[in-house]
Design an enzyme around this catalytic site. Structure first.
Site, PDB file in Angstrom:
ATOM      1  N   CYS A 194       0.199  21.457  10.773  1.00 28.00           N
ATOM      2  CA  CYS A 194      -1.049  21.866  10.100  1.00 28.00           C
ATOM      3  C   CYS A 194      -1.131  21.285   8.693  1.00 28.00           C
ATOM      4  CB  CYS A 194      -1.198  23.388  10.038  1.00 28.00           C
ATOM      5  SG  CYS A 194      -1.310  24.141  11.644  1.00 28.00           S
ATOM      6  N   LYS A 228       5.646  35.921   9.106  1.00 30.07           N
ATOM      7  CA  LYS A 228       6.739  35.031   8.691  1.00 30.07           C
ATOM      8  C   LYS A 228       7.815  35.827   7.952  1.00 30.07           C
ATOM      9  CE  LYS A 228       3.511  31.211   8.152  1.00 30.07           C
ATOM     10  NZ  LYS A 228       3.671  30.242   9.218  1.00 30.07           N
ATOM     11  N   ASP A 253      -0.403  30.019  -2.441  1.00 34.10           N
ATOM     12  CA  ASP A 253      -0.180  30.254  -1.012  1.00 34.10           C
ATOM     13  C   ASP A 253       1.319  30.517  -0.834  1.00 34.10           C
ATOM     14  OD1 ASP A 253       0.496  29.959   1.631  1.00 34.10           O
ATOM     15  OD2 ASP A 253      -0.646  28.124   1.962  1.00 34.10           O
ATOM     16  N   GLN A 266       5.151  30.590   2.949  1.00 32.03           N
ATOM     17  CA  GLN A 266       6.541  30.192   3.202  1.00 32.03           C
ATOM     18  C   GLN A 266       7.509  30.772   2.177  1.00 32.03           C
ATOM     19  OE1 GLN A 266       7.699  28.639   5.845  1.00 32.03           O
ATOM     20  NE2 GLN A 266       5.664  28.278   6.714  1.00 32.03           N
ATOM     21  N   HIS A 285      -1.182  23.160   3.484  1.00 32.55           N
ATOM     22  CA  HIS A 285      -1.475  23.537   4.869  1.00 32.55           C
ATOM     23  C   HIS A 285      -3.000  23.515   5.031  1.00 32.55           C
ATOM     24  CE1 HIS A 285      -1.907  26.426   8.243  1.00 32.55           C
ATOM     25  NE2 HIS A 285      -0.620  26.250   8.498  1.00 32.55           N
TER      26      HIS A 285
HETATM   27  N1  PMP Z   1       0.102  28.286   4.365  1.00 27.61           N
HETATM   28  C1  PMP Z   1       1.329  27.908   4.709  1.00 27.61           C
HETATM   29  C2  PMP Z   1       2.176  27.186   3.703  1.00 27.61           C
HETATM   30  C3  PMP Z   1       1.812  28.192   5.991  1.00 27.61           C
HETATM   31  O1  PMP Z   1       3.042  27.819   6.340  1.00 27.61           O
HETATM   32  C4  PMP Z   1       0.990  28.903   6.902  1.00 27.61           C
HETATM   33  C5  PMP Z   1       1.466  29.211   8.305  1.00 27.61           C
HETATM   34  N2  PMP Z   1       2.016  28.115   8.955  1.00 27.61           N
HETATM   35  C6  PMP Z   1      -0.278  29.279   6.470  1.00 27.61           C
HETATM   36  C7  PMP Z   1      -0.698  28.964   5.201  1.00 27.61           C
HETATM   37  C8  PMP Z   1      -1.206  30.041   7.370  1.00 27.61           C
HETATM   38  O2  PMP Z   1      -0.665  31.276   7.663  1.00 27.61           O
HETATM   39  P1  PMP Z   1      -1.288  32.204   8.813  1.00 27.61           P
HETATM   40  O3  PMP Z   1      -1.460  31.311  10.014  1.00 27.61           O
HETATM   41  O4  PMP Z   1      -0.274  33.265   9.022  1.00 27.61           O
HETATM   42  O5  PMP Z   1      -2.594  32.706   8.301  1.00 27.61           O
END
Ligand code: PMP
Length: 417
Positions: free
Chosen positions: A362, A224, A198, A201, A121
């Site tokens: 993203c 999430k 990270d 998910q 991401h």
């Molecule tokens: N890493 C992953 C794998 C994600 O799916 C997300 C959210 N889509 C993020 C990082 C970023 O998370 P946040 O926007 O809640 O900071």
């Protein structure tokens, strides 16, 4: 598993969208919230509202103990060794930025390597690009195989004595790929690298044990995981956190301030400058209690069944192509229909009350690697039903057959089936 009673606890799932019962398949973007979480946030503002760690009055003392008890709930949820290893953040993004600036920036020298993967991401790419520019470190990227799995041979081959940081996702938000992180952590640690996972998910779908994983840092976002937005968690190994300078500065993170110098607070407060998201932390603790009171094995089993059914039905749709590994993936179905642009598919599904995400998720470098402008992504949660999956597949089939639903006008359910 009593699905009806679970669904009853999520008020947002009870509504109609575009005259159809909402089918919420955008869980990888954010999850819906159960009553207990909504109530915890409301209760805080109605009856408990006070700032933490500083008041000389009863409300503040109560807010402080609830806030710190929430930290203990998180510590137990991911099996961290100590509450001092749990830092509140705004979310995964803020956690990675904190590590990049507080751990990596002072440590990295020109020529040191930061190892990322093509699955990441943007939140796990851009903070590293900034720190690489600041320090002269180099970013190396582990490629994926054509099926969306990480290329494990290349991962091993890219590790070397200059690898200082390995930062990778536990589960890909774009494809659902589950990385075998425990083994990858072991390999990276053998080269003395610091490993960051990270878990944005993964936290909602897998049972996380940071001690068993052996990683140095683990991050996730409350929103999430059925909790409010604006609250997240950074787990860091205490011995590392102790060596790191503060990232943001201000109140809360100090013991003593004078113009001749400042003494920083102990962990975890050293990394928590300013008034925190108190109601968010209480909401997250409530979400964790809600989730862990359920039979998580049964939830995972149900999510797998939803995913299998979606794959089975969608694979029979003309022009449907699945993006990602069909076998090893979490509750994410990323796909394209040859007949339609992904954005049009999203709009037509929305007209039928079906909420999902289209685009690059993203993860632009991943889309570039796959040669795609984007995908349609249906992401499932345990509160989704088999009927919802079946209706989603039926509507998708209609779309593929050229049955277009005018975006501006509402189409009744009867007109489709
Ligand atoms: N890493 C992953 C794998 C994600 O799916 C997300 C959210 N889509 C993020 C990082 C970023 O998370 P946040 O926007 O809640 O900071």
């Amino acid at each position: 598993m009593d699905l009806d009673s679970i669904r009853q606890q999520f008020p947002a799932l009870q509504q109609q969208v575009n005259d159809h019962p909402l089918i919420y398949l955008d869980n990888a973007a954010t999850s819906q919230k159960p009553e207990v979480v909504i109530n915890a946030v409301e209760r805080f503002y109605r009856y408990q509202n006070a700032n933490v760690h500083r008041g000389a009055h009863q409300l503040s003392e109560q807010a402080t103990s609830a806030f710190e008890a929430a930290r203990t709930t998180v510590q137990q949820f991911i099996n961290a060794a100590s509450e001092q290893e749990i830092i509140w953040t705004r979310g995964t993004t803020e956690g990675i930025n904190l590590i990049a600036q507080s751990y990596a920036r002072p440590q990295l020298k020109p020529g040191d390597e930061i190892l990322l993967t093509e699955l990441e991401h943007h939140a796990n790419i851009v903070p590293w690009q900034i720190v690489a520019e600041q320090t002269g470190a180099l970013i190396r990227v582990v490629p994926i195989n054509d099926n969306g799995d990480l290329n494990l041979q290349r991962f091993s081959a890219l590790l070397n004595d200059k690898t200082r940081i390995v930062s990778l996702t536990h589960i890909s938000n774009a494809l659902g790929t589950i990385n075998p992180v425990a083994g990858l952590v072991r390999q990276a640690k053998a080269f003395g690298a610091i490993v960051i996972i990270d878990g944005a998910q993964a936290a909602p779908h897998l049972e996380i044990d940071v001690q068993r994983l052996g990683c140095d840092f683990y991050l996730f976002s409350g929103h999430k995981l059925f909790a409010p937005t604006g609250i997240g968690v950074l787990f860091g190994r205490k011995t590392l956190l102790e060596t790191m300078p503060p990232w943001q500065a201000g109140g809360e993170m100090i013991k003593r301030v004078s113009f001749s110098g400042t003494t920083y607070n102990d962990l975890p407060f050293k990394f928590e400058a300013g008034t925190p998201n108190i109601s968010g932390a209480l909401g997250l603790a409530e979400a964790i209690r809600f989730l862990t009171a359920l039979d998580r094995k049964a939830l995972a089993h149900h999510e797998r069944a939803l995913m299998n059914r979606a794959v089975e039905l969608c694979s029979a749709i003309p022009g449907f192509s699945r993006i990602g590994n069909p076998t090893a993936c979490a509750s994410i179905l990323s796909f394209q229909l040859s007949s339609h642009h992904q954005q049009d598919i999203g709009l037509m599904l929305d007209q039928q009350g079906i909420a999902l995400r289209t685009g690059h998720h993203c993860a632009m470098p991943l889309m570039e690697r796959l040669g795609l402008p984007g995908t349609v992504r249906a992401s499932f949660c345990f509160y989704n039903t088999m009927e919802e999956v079946e209706r989603f597949a039926r509507v998708l089939e209609q779309i593929s057959l050229g049955r277009s639903f005018a975006v501006a006008e509402t189409v009744s359910e009867q007109s489709i089936f």
